[in-house]
Design an enzyme around this catalytic site. Structure first.
Site, PDB file in Angstrom:
ATOM      1  N   LYS A  43     130.789  43.069   4.181  1.00 13.98           N
ATOM      2  CA  LYS A  43     131.755  42.622   3.185  1.00 13.98           C
ATOM      3  C   LYS A  43     133.116  42.503   3.845  1.00 13.98           C
ATOM      4  O   LYS A  43     133.604  43.463   4.439  1.00 13.98           O
ATOM      5  CB  LYS A  43     131.819  43.623   2.027  1.00 13.98           C
ATOM      6  CG  LYS A  43     130.457  43.868   1.391  1.00 13.98           C
ATOM      7  CD  LYS A  43     130.494  45.106   0.521  1.00 13.98           C
ATOM      8  CE  LYS A  43     129.071  45.492   0.122  1.00 13.98           C
ATOM      9  NZ  LYS A  43     128.767  45.165  -1.251  1.00 13.98           N
ATOM     10  N   ASP A 138     128.955  55.295 -12.732  1.00 14.77           N
ATOM     11  CA  ASP A 138     128.458  54.033 -13.292  1.00 14.77           C
ATOM     12  C   ASP A 138     126.979  53.857 -12.983  1.00 14.77           C
ATOM     13  O   ASP A 138     126.536  52.786 -12.566  1.00 14.77           O
ATOM     14  CB  ASP A 138     129.266  52.859 -12.732  1.00 14.77           C
ATOM     15  CG  ASP A 138     129.106  51.595 -13.590  1.00 14.77           C
ATOM     16  OD1 ASP A 138     128.677  51.716 -14.759  1.00 14.77           O
ATOM     17  OD2 ASP A 138     129.413  50.501 -13.100  1.00 14.77           O
TER      18      ASP A 138
END
Length: 622
Positions: A43, A138
């Site tokens: 990334k 999450d």
């Protein structure tokens, strides 16, 4: 996956780019390959974000936090440069669909034994996350990828670095972070979160995996109504198999103190082998093999439904796996204790005649194989060994050992696929590292049979020839066994020779055991002048055997705890290989180092001269 364009780099750090996976709020994501053959997702941060000092600080802090997790049940960080002009991070590529895709669109609810295995695998991952001082915050079906060797948690919050900058600063204390359907009561209230919050989310995930429904409904009636149900109402567990009820309800306790810890769940929840239904597991194996074989000009995987169950077309597994790689999220944590559940499922009674053990590995591949990665068979600098057992895709069917001049690494590899002339192994774990914590898991390995006793081993761009060798509990050749002593150096005066001793004791046992012990004694000397200062240093160390196909290959010796202070300055040595030859009519043990060329050390047998007389028990590996 899209091909690279003229605007894309071809190399980032040590990783060669293969294609573009996508673009998100943080930056672009590329599929890449390391020099050792491991597939990674790299990334690269957008330039406008890289120009913001606050983003860079948060990005660096959260990459460091993710590195502490170590990749156990998660996508590990394999490289990063947070100070580069375009900051980047390389994360282990996870070839698998999300739990949301499998349950919601392609397969349906998982059977109870698979849900229990899912629970144990996620608990092990959360145990490492929590031990690193983090809370995931999450955990939901879309952030869990399914692979042949278990679930993987993704989305660890590096993307939150984007949120904190664009929202005008770091998230304030008490801010609500998470996905509404899979939040904990304390998240809903905006309370300070602990590791127990992730356990509540785990309970919601398990309920979804077993029933296909979130236990507190959807946002159709409004987000606030759903969050109220999470904080105050009991979960809707209609359709949950009875054998999963206590597990799920224990995780969904409203009081964080009443929930089990991740460590307790990992230790006590029963798992199954293989962990997923055979048809689903086989499809995951084929997907992993296709994606791991991508090289140069990759093309998208062909859409293949796992099992049609609705009128909707099944989603492309590969696309889901690639899309899931566009973010990872981290947050700091304070741990809290919790009470264990009151149950442990009993072990089922085997049927008459025992269980039939499923197997997909052809008989021609089963056994031990060794090869030289660098160097020659007579002068190896790096060797590898793999012992292949029975198993089906998703099971740990291979045990590997790799020895370089500086380290020995041993672990277990997951079978991805098996055909008549080719066996593929994927994800691996490390079981032995010498020196400690120096090894990384072995990369993807492909083994191709070329004759009954020879196969071609490939890992990334590295290829070697492996030959079949002996396996079993006693692999050390008989002529090597016993204690050997080095003849005094001719330059040492006769009167001082008793002060210098060097012995090697070789024991019988299996690969991976500490079978060779070194013991050296010599006078203490002055560091500057080299003159004797009085007294003797006694230094010992024990080496793990990593190969026995022709030569006895050893990892670096681990110093004995009883060695004298000061021995660390005289290291016993690097990895070595041993062989016995007749020199001047006597059996001579030749000891070659594996880190550089040089003359071997020569040792003569101490005690009985007939080969095979001394049989020494192996030293304990602990």
């Amino acid at each position: 996956m899209k091909p690279l364009t003229g605007d894309d780099p071809v190399q980032i750090g040590p990783f060669r780019l293969l294609g573009r996976l996508g673009s998100g709020g943080m930056g672009r994501v590329y599929l890449a390959r390391s020099a050792g053959g491991r597939t990674v997702a790299v990334k690269v941060v957008h330039a406008e974000l890289a120009a913001q000092d606050e983003f860079r600080r948060r990005f660096a802090r959260e990459v460091a936090a993710l590195e502490r997790v170590g990749g156990a049940g998660t996508a590990p960080v394999l490289g990063a440069d947070t100070g580069a002009e375009a900051p980047w991070v390389a994360i282990g590529y996870v070839a698998g669909p999300s739990l949301r895709t499998v349950v919601g669109d392609e397969y349906g609810p998982l059977p109870p034994e698979s849900v229990r295995s899912l629970a144990a695998g996620l608990a092990r991952a959360l145990e490492h996350v929590h031990a690193a001082g983090l809370v995931h915050r999450d955990l939901k079906p879309a952030n869990i990828l399914l692979t042949v060797d278990g679930p993987r948690i993704i989305d660890f919050g590096i993307a939150r670095a984007v949120d904190t900058v664009t929202d005008g600063g770091l998230t304030g204390t008490g801010a609500v972070v998470g996905s509404p359907g899979y939040m904990s009561p304390e998240q809903v209230r905006g309370d300070r979160l602990t590791a127990a919050s992730d356990i509540f989310c785990l309970g919601s995930v398990l309920a979804y995996a077993a029933t296909g429904r979130a236990p507190f409904g959807t946002a159709d009636s409004g987000v606030h109504a759903m969050m109220f149900r999470i904080a105050h109402d009991e979960p809707d567990l209609a359709g949950l198999p009875a054998e999963l009820d206590e597990l799920v309800r224990g995780c969904l306790a409203k009081d964080p103190a009443d929930r089990p810890t991740a460590a307790w769940l990992a230790a006590h929840v029963e798992t199954a082998e293989p962990w997923l239904p055979a048809g689903l597991l086989a499809q995951l194996g084929r997907l992993a093999a296709r994606l791991l074989d991508e090289d140069g000009e990759p093309t998208p995987a062909t859409p293949t439904p796992l099992r049609p169950r609705r009128t909707r077309r099944a989603l492309l597994i590969g696309a889901v796996a690639l899309t899931a790689l566009t973010g990872v999220t981290l947050t700091a944590l304070t741990l809290s204790g919790s009470n264990p559940l009151s149950w442990i499922r009993p072990t089922p009674t085997p049927p008459p005649g025992g269980y039939e053990i499923p197997n997909a590995v052809p008989a021609a591949f089963r056994g031990a194989w060794e090869g030289v990665i660098k160097g020659t068979r007579e002068a190896p600098y790096e060797t590898a060994r793999i012992e292949i057992g029975t198993g089906v895709p998703g099971q740990k069917a291979g045990t590997y050992v790799q020895v370089t001049g500086e380290r020995l690494c041993m672990g277990r590899s997951t079978l991805v696929s098996a055909a008549e002339n080719e066996v593929v192994f994927g994800e691996s774990d490390v079981t032995t590292s010498v020196p400690a914590k120096e090894c990384t898991p072995a990369a993807h390995q492909t083994l191709t049979l070329t004759s009954p006793d020879v196969l071609r081993w490939t890992s990334g761009a590295v290829t070697a020839t492996f030959r079949k060798v002996q396996a079993g509990p006693e692999i050390v050749p008989t002529p090597l066994l016993g204690t050997w002593e080095q003849a005094p150096h001719p330059e040492i005066p006769e009167a001082e020779r008793d002060l210098y001793t060097s012995e090697i004791t070789v024991s019988q046992g299996p690969i991976g055991a500490q079978l060779v012990h070194f013991q050296n004694s010599f006078p203490k000397t002055d560091d500057e002048t080299g003159e004797p200062t009085g007294g003797t240093l006694n230094c010992g160390g024990t080496a793990v055997v990593g190969g026995a196909g022709g030569l006895l290959v050893l990892g670096p010796p681990t110093p004995d705890t009883g060695s004298d202070a000061g021995c660390e300055d005289y290291g016993i040595g690097s990895s070595q290989n041993l062989r016995v030859k007749r020199v001047d009519g006597r059996d001579t043990l030749l000891v070659y180092g594996m880190s550089a060329d040089g003359e071997p050390g020569e040792y003569l047998r101490k005690g009985p001269s007939e080969p095979g007389l001394p049989v020494v028990s192996p030293r304990p590996s602990g």
